[in-house]
Every structure is written in C-alpha cells, then in structure tokens.
Write a protein that holds these residues in place. Structure first.
Motif, PDB file in Angstrom:
ATOM      1  N   ALA A 326      29.610  31.449  -0.160  1.00 27.89           N
ATOM      2  CA  ALA A 326      28.952  32.736  -0.395  1.00 27.89           C
ATOM      3  C   ALA A 326      27.874  32.568  -1.449  1.00 27.89           C
ATOM      4  O   ALA A 326      28.071  31.868  -2.454  1.00 27.89           O
ATOM      5  CB  ALA A 326      29.965  33.787  -0.840  1.00 27.89           C
ATOM      6  N   GLN A 327      26.744  33.205  -1.202  1.00 23.36           N
ATOM      7  CA  GLN A 327      25.671  33.236  -2.189  1.00 23.36           C
ATOM      8  C   GLN A 327      25.781  34.520  -2.997  1.00 23.36           C
ATOM      9  O   GLN A 327      25.994  35.598  -2.440  1.00 23.36           O
ATOM     10  CB  GLN A 327      24.306  33.178  -1.508  1.00 23.36           C
ATOM     11  CG  GLN A 327      24.022  31.866  -0.812  1.00 23.36           C
ATOM     12  CD  GLN A 327      22.830  31.968   0.122  1.00 23.36           C
ATOM     13  OE1 GLN A 327      22.909  31.582   1.281  1.00 23.36           O
ATOM     14  NE2 GLN A 327      21.727  32.485  -0.382  1.00 23.36           N
ATOM     15  N   PHE A 328      25.607  34.390  -4.312  1.00 20.06           N
ATOM     16  CA  PHE A 328      25.629  35.545  -5.200  1.00 20.06           C
ATOM     17  C   PHE A 328      24.283  35.660  -5.899  1.00 20.06           C
ATOM     18  O   PHE A 328      23.775  34.682  -6.450  1.00 20.06           O
ATOM     19  CB  PHE A 328      26.760  35.427  -6.233  1.00 20.06           C
ATOM     20  CG  PHE A 328      28.124  35.673  -5.661  1.00 20.06           C
ATOM     21  CD1 PHE A 328      28.705  36.927  -5.741  1.00 20.06           C
ATOM     22  CD2 PHE A 328      28.822  34.659  -5.024  1.00 20.06           C
ATOM     23  CE1 PHE A 328      29.961  37.172  -5.204  1.00 20.06           C
ATOM     24  CE2 PHE A 328      30.073  34.879  -4.485  1.00 20.06           C
ATOM     25  CZ  PHE A 328      30.651  36.144  -4.576  1.00 20.06           C
ATOM     26  N   ASN A 329      23.735  36.844  -5.841  1.00 13.02           N
ATOM     27  CA  ASN A 329      22.433  37.124  -6.448  1.00 13.02           C
ATOM     28  C   ASN A 329      22.638  37.428  -7.928  1.00 13.02           C
ATOM     29  O   ASN A 329      22.923  38.567  -8.309  1.00 13.02           O
ATOM     30  CB  ASN A 329      21.785  38.303  -5.722  1.00 13.02           C
ATOM     31  CG  ASN A 329      20.456  38.708  -6.314  1.00 13.02           C
ATOM     32  OD1 ASN A 329      19.998  38.165  -7.308  1.00 13.02           O
ATOM     33  ND2 ASN A 329      19.831  39.694  -5.708  1.00 13.02           N
ATOM     34  N   VAL A 330      22.509  36.405  -8.759  1.00 12.28           N
ATOM     35  CA  VAL A 330      22.774  36.524 -10.191  1.00 12.28           C
ATOM     36  C   VAL A 330      21.466  36.784 -10.926  1.00 12.28           C
ATOM     37  O   VAL A 330      20.679  35.883 -11.171  1.00 12.28           O
ATOM     38  CB  VAL A 330      23.465  35.252 -10.733  1.00 12.28           C
ATOM     39  CG1 VAL A 330      23.733  35.388 -12.235  1.00 12.28           C
ATOM     40  CG2 VAL A 330      24.767  35.005  -9.983  1.00 12.28           C
ATOM     41  N   ASP A 331      21.208  38.051 -11.202  1.00  8.88           N
ATOM     42  CA  ASP A 331      20.002  38.450 -11.932  1.00  8.88           C
ATOM     43  C   ASP A 331      18.735  37.899 -11.299  1.00  8.88           C
ATOM     44  O   ASP A 331      17.822  37.433 -11.965  1.00  8.88           O
ATOM     45  CB  ASP A 331      20.098  38.011 -13.393  1.00  8.88           C
ATOM     46  CG  ASP A 331      19.475  39.036 -14.348  1.00  8.88           C
ATOM     47  OD1 ASP A 331      18.939  40.052 -13.862  1.00  8.88           O
ATOM     48  OD2 ASP A 331      19.524  38.822 -15.571  1.00  8.88           O
ATOM     49  N   GLY A 332      18.700  37.933  -9.955  1.00  4.75           N
ATOM     50  CA  GLY A 332      17.502  37.513  -9.245  1.00  4.75           C
ATOM     51  C   GLY A 332      17.460  36.058  -8.853  1.00  4.75           C
ATOM     52  O   GLY A 332      16.423  35.585  -8.362  1.00  4.75           O
ATOM     53  N   CYS A 333      18.545  35.326  -9.017  1.00 11.46           N
ATOM     54  CA  CYS A 333      18.596  33.913  -8.624  1.00 11.46           C
ATOM     55  C   CYS A 333      19.902  33.657  -7.894  1.00 11.46           C
ATOM     56  O   CYS A 333      20.982  33.845  -8.461  1.00 11.46           O
ATOM     57  CB  CYS A 333      18.474  33.005  -9.848  1.00 11.46           C
ATOM     58  SG  CYS A 333      18.390  31.234  -9.466  1.00 11.46           S
TER      59      CYS A 333
END
Length: 668
Positions: A326-333
């Motif tokens: 899973a990809q997590f969008n951490v503050d735009g990254c």
C-alpha cells in the motif's frame, strides 16, 4: 490488479516534449514560428535565441510503468522517445535494456494491458486531439508491422477496466458523449458495462446499464463470477457494489443500503483468494483513508492502518493474497508499506531509492513489485522489488546533459489562513549564492480542486528556479486531497472563495519572508487552478504582477452548462447546483467573468480547443471581457489539444511564451 487514486496536476507543470520549428538558423533576428495548430493572439515574436537557450530544459524524459507480461519477466512502459511528440507504449524485456516501440500515433498513449494468458497482444487506449473520448485497440505482438484494430464504438467514451483471465475476455465501460445527442447535451447519463474477447469484438456481451457516469470495475473474484464496482458520487462519497457476471444483477455492499451513517469514500482493491473478503481503502472511520478489509458475508469492515495518519493512495496484492503493498501519501510524498495478507499486520518497510513512490504493481508469477520513483532532481524511473527485498533499476531517465543534481529540493512551508486554518505548500527556492536578495515568486495552483501538489520533479519549470532565480510555491489550499476529508470538503458550495482567501494569506506570508519579494508575485494554474488564478487576479490585483490561466473556469454557471454531461452532476456536488436560484446567484457573483473589470494586471490564457472538461468558451469569454477594460491579454489556443497540452511542439511554444510573459511582468 491495482487501485490508483486520481491526482490532478497543473498542465504547465507537465513538461514532456519535440523539436520546435526555428526559422532562419543563425540569424540573430530569427524568431520561432508557431505550428499550424496554434492560434496566437497578443503574444510577441519569440526570439530563436531564447529557444536555443532553454532547449536543454525542454527534453526531460522519464518512464512510467504500464503492465507486467503474464509469463515472462518483461513489462510495458510509457515513454516519449527523443525527438518524439507524444508518449507511446514500449516493450522492455530486461532491466536497463533497449525499449521496443509498439504504438505509433499522433496522440499520446499511456495505458495498455497485455493479453492475460500468453501476452500475444496488447489492448491500449487512445483518444483523439485531447477530446477524452477514449477508444480501445488491439495490437498483435506476434505479427510484424501489425496495424491496431479498433474494438469500441467511436461515439462513446470507452475505458478498459480489467481482464477475466480464465476466459481471456476484457471488461470495459462505455459512456455516451454529448456530440452524439440530438440536442447536443444529455439530461440522463448511463454507464454500460461489457465483456469482450478482443479477438472477437463482434461477440461482445452487455453486462448491464448503470445510472450515472461515475462507475468503474475494481476487481473480479478468482472464479470470475463476481465483479466489484465502485460508484463515485463526489470526492467525499462513493459506494462499493457487487455484480453477477452471469446475469448482471447488482447489490450494494458499502455503505450498507439501510445504513444511517455519514457519507464516506470507498476504494475497492481486490478479493482474497477464497473470495470471502475484499480489500478496501476508506475514510469511513476518520479523517484519512485507511487500509481495511471487508468480510462480504457479515459486512464487517476491519481497520488495518489506523496507526498511520495519512491517506492510502494505492494498493496491490500478490496473486496468493499473502502480501499487500500500500502507498501512503505522507504530506505530499508517497511511501510504500507492506502488510501481511492474512493477519493484516504491517510488515517491515522495504528499503527503496529516495523519492515519491508511484505505480506499485505486483506481477502474477514472481510476486515482484514494479514501482516508479521521482523527485526534485529527476523524472520518473522504474524499479522492481523482489520478495527477498532486492531492488533493481529498469530504466534511466533522460535529462539531455543537464546535471539535475543541482536542482533545488522542495521544502514544505506552512502559513495560517484568515480563519486560523493551517495551509501548506511546496517551495522550490533558487540558490541564494547565485541569486542573492529577495526573489520574485510564482504561485502555481494545482487543479481538481480534489488534487494535490506533491513532492516530485517539476520538469521544465526548473528553468524558472535555476536560470531566472524565481521561487516557485505550489500551495495546497483547502479543498486539496491528502489532509483529511474535512479539509477536502472545506471549499464546497458556498465556501468556494475561502480557498481564494488561502492565497491571500499566502501573499501575506510571502511579505514576511526575507528571501521572497512580495512586490513581484505572479499566479498561475490549470483547470480549477485556472479558476483560482483568475479569482486571485480579481481579488488581489494590486498584489500580483500578472496571471497565467490554463484551461481554467471563468464562470461556474456557463462551465456547468457546457461541460460534458457525464461530468456535470459530479461537478455540481463540488461547486454547487446552478439550477438552484440561490446557488446560481452566488456562482454568478463570485465568477471571474462577472468581476473581469477588476483584473488590472497582464493576463495570459492558454486553452485546448477540444477540451471536454472546461470548454474553450470559458477561455474565449474571459479573454474578450478583460480586453474590454484595456488590460493586456495574451491568448494561446491549440486546435489539436484538450484539457492541457499533451504534444511537445505545443508545450514548447507555451513554455517559451510563458518565459516572455515572465520577462515582461515579473522580471522587468
């Protein structure tokens, strides 16, 4: 199978691109001639010397992963070759190997699928001239010089959904478009789902006809008896349905039809191997989209990533269902996290190359993940991650002799808006050694509004930062994704101008920064970012030097009336329903066209003639109205483009025109 959450970017930030036609080589007075598809108004002649100066910034060429071969360790890649005008599909048979071009069309091709059993052919999607009326084609790979075979109805907008791998059939959706309606618009929109053997398109079978335009197929059960459908209603609300492949009957899974709960967003992933559970990403439990697992029989939804306070942006599973990436969008990254497919617990994170991760896809044979990364110092490149944790590079981005290691890393900046809300953005700052003192600023606003400025390569816009000494700020105003569902909905309806005030607060913040010049600020953006640009130009005309509107909304009522019908109801949820008198009055009152006389600084408008989202009439009417008050307006329209320029020759001319506009407004 993979799930991708759509992100929108300002078209001016999407620089990929071909050679310009330069007149009279060697002549110091020579100029760049626009190609025959460009309509140019008010734009001065572009010196050939400028084109030669910026040419190295005009040809950054990365690679995007498209699909794994079903049997061999090879893949399909989307790429624009050197000298090419658009991205096409290539076959890559080994890491760092040569690319074999498969498609040759004047329009870009970025999506394709191998035939799922032996990979004998591919099915790819293509639209014409930016009209987004996508068509599906079959291209044989075992026949030299094979011509693509059209599979779908040109009078409908067609989308590939997935393969039924056992039978070798594909599932696709079709939506009628306005130009096929007798009245030129449609009061009722439906989505039809079909099953087709691409080698026997005449025998396609209709699965069903669904009300509305927001439907897509997310997954098929392993026995291929059921399909999972997602119905998109708005950025904050969607549903998950099951469809019986044999008879087309549907039933709603999420939210339960009788459930009395707040609206939530659901993204269906894939079935568990036994077909009893379904992987889901949802914001039902809180502000952020969490990785979850649904027990289909009981309706129980299990939370798996509540410990990660960021959105799941994509997910992919191994064929046996034992591992979920899973990809997590951490503050735009985007970051990649792994989870055990049986227990649901998070596994140790893999060690990947630095950058924003995208396009994570497991292959079906080796459980190897293909993924892309890009960052401030380079375009997208493809890597693979083995089950043992080995990372291997498959492509090397082309930067045409430019040392991208010198490019500025982006930093996250934050400021308080008028109501105390914290707003953030990405700042690309010129070298203080080379460009001392307060620097001029470009504020580049993303589209959507359900989009996000994310960490990554800014392409040709590096020229602004590294050669012109301009600071680039990409704000994420309220209404942007990635910061929770309340923030996402904070600009809806009558709250529309609160996001404009977020830019007003950014102008205040710029004035407090010792390295930024508040007297030299230009605003630009595409699509919704184009509306924001025009709105800023009406509200803060005395605080900006100029504005660049790219395929932007100039009047909400005319936009809603003229956008393609399959999008209209989806956009009404975001902007408001113009059929309601109070909302119509509000939308008219706040629209830039109504307030065009307040635009006092030079304006540059860019538009594609075939745009189905924001029709070109939105550009034409704001250009005419602003010119009435004597404000200088440049206008660039491409007859063979849609919602942003996709052809390099058009992008190049737009870029050169933008530099001239900056020189005459921001840098004078």
């Amino acid at each position: 199978m993979r799930t991708r959450l759509h992100r929108l970017l300002s078209p001016v930030l999407l620089g990929t691109v071909t050679a310009l036609a330069l007149a009279q080589a060697g002549d110091p007075n020579a100029t760049v001639a626009p190609n025959a598809n460009l309509v140019v108004q008010g734009i001065p002649a572009i010196p050939q010397s400028l084109a030669e100066e910026v040419v190295k910034y005009n040809d950054f060429r990365g690679h995007n992963f498209v699909d794994w071969h079903p049997k061999r360790r090879e893949m399909l890649v989307s790429h624009r070759r050197k000298g090419g005008n658009t991205a096409q599909i290539y076959r890559l048979t080994e890491p760092m190997g040569p690319l074999q071009q498969l498609t040759y069309t004047p329009d870009p091709v970025s999506s394709a699928e191998y035939e799922p059993r032996d990979g004998r052919y591919i099915v790819f999607a293509r639209a014409t001239g930016g009209n987004e009326v996508g068509q599906l084609y079959r291209l044989a790979l075992d026949t030299p010089n094979a011509e693509p075979a059209l599979l779908t109805n040109p009078d409908e907008r067609n989308s590939f959904n997935l393969w039924l791998r056992q039978s070798g059939q594909m599932v696709f959706s079709a939506v009628p478009v306005d130009r096929t309606s007798a009245s030129g618009t449609r009061a009722k929109i439906t989505t039809s789902l079909y099953v087709m053997d691409p080698e026997k398109p005449q025998d396609k079978r209709k699965l069903g006809e669904l009300e509305g335009g927001g439907w897509s197929v997310s997954a098929a059960s392993n026995d291929e008896k059921q399909l999972v459908l997602r119905r998109y209603l708005s950025a904050n609300e969607s549903q998950v349905w099951l469809m019986d492949v044999a008879n087309g009957q549907t039933r709603q899974l999420l939210p339960a039809p009788d459930a009395k709960e707040p609206a939530a967003s659901y993204h269906a992933g894939r079935f568990s191997p036994d077909g009893r559970k379904l992987w889901i990403a949802t914001d039902r439990f809180g502000e952020f989209t969490e990785l979850s697992r649904l027990d289909i029989a009981s309706g129980k939804l299990e939370r798996l990533s509540s410990h990660i306070p960021w959105d799941v942006s994509a997910l992919t599973l191994t064929e046996d269902g034992k591992t979920v990436a899973a990809q997590f969008n951490v503050d735009g990254c985007d970051e990649l996290r792994l989870f055990d497919g049986e227990s649901g617990r998070e596994l140790p994170a893999p060690k990947l190359p630095p950058g924003n991760v995208g396009s994570t896809v497991y292959d079906r044979v080796r459980n190897e993940i293909a993924f892309t990364t890009n960052g401030a110092r380079g375009p997208s490149q493809i890597f693979s991650l083995s089950p043992e944790g080995k990372v291997e590079q498959w492509t090397q981005a082309a930067t045409e002799g430019v040392d991208t290691r010198q490019f500025s890393e982006q930093s996250i900046v934050r400021w308080k808006s008028f109501d105390g809300t914290s707003i953030s953005g990405l700042l690309s700052q010129p070298s203080a050694t080379r460009f001392p003192g307060r620097r001029p600023v470009i504020i580049a606003i993303h589209g959507g509004p359900e989009g996000q400025a994310t960490v990554g390569f800014i392409g040709r816009n590096n020229y602004f930062v590294n050669e012109l000494g301009i600071a680039l700020i990409q704000p994420n105003v309220r209404g942007s994704t990635g910061y929770g569902k309340s923030f996402l909905a904070a600009d809806n309806g009558f709250k529309r101008e609160d996001s404009v005030k977020d830019i007003g607060a950014l102008l205040d913040w710029i004035a407090t920064q010792p390295h930024l010049d508040p007297k030299r600020v230009l605003v630009m953006g595409g699509s919704y970012g184009g509306y924001m640009t025009l709105a800023v130009a009406t509200h803060y005309a005395d605080r900006i030097a100029g504005a660049i509107d790219i395929v932007g909304i100039s009047h909400f009522v005319t936009f809603l009336q003229n956008t393609e019908s399959y999008r209209r109801d989806l956009r009404r949820v975001e902007y408001g329903d113009e059929r309601d008198p109070a909302m119509r009055e509000f939308l008219d009152r706040i629209s830039p066209l109504t307030n065009a006389a307040k635009i006092k600084k030079p304006l540059f408008v860019v538009q594609g003639k075939n745009d189905p989202r924001v029709p070109y009439t939105e550009a034409e009417q704001i250009v005419a109205k602003v010119r009435e008050s004597g404000t200088p307006v440049w206008y660039l329209r491409a007859e063979n483009e849609g919602h942003g320029f996709a052809r390099k020759e058009n992008q190049d001319y737009q870029f050169l025109s933008t530099i001239l506009f900056l020189q005459q407004t921001l840098l004078k």
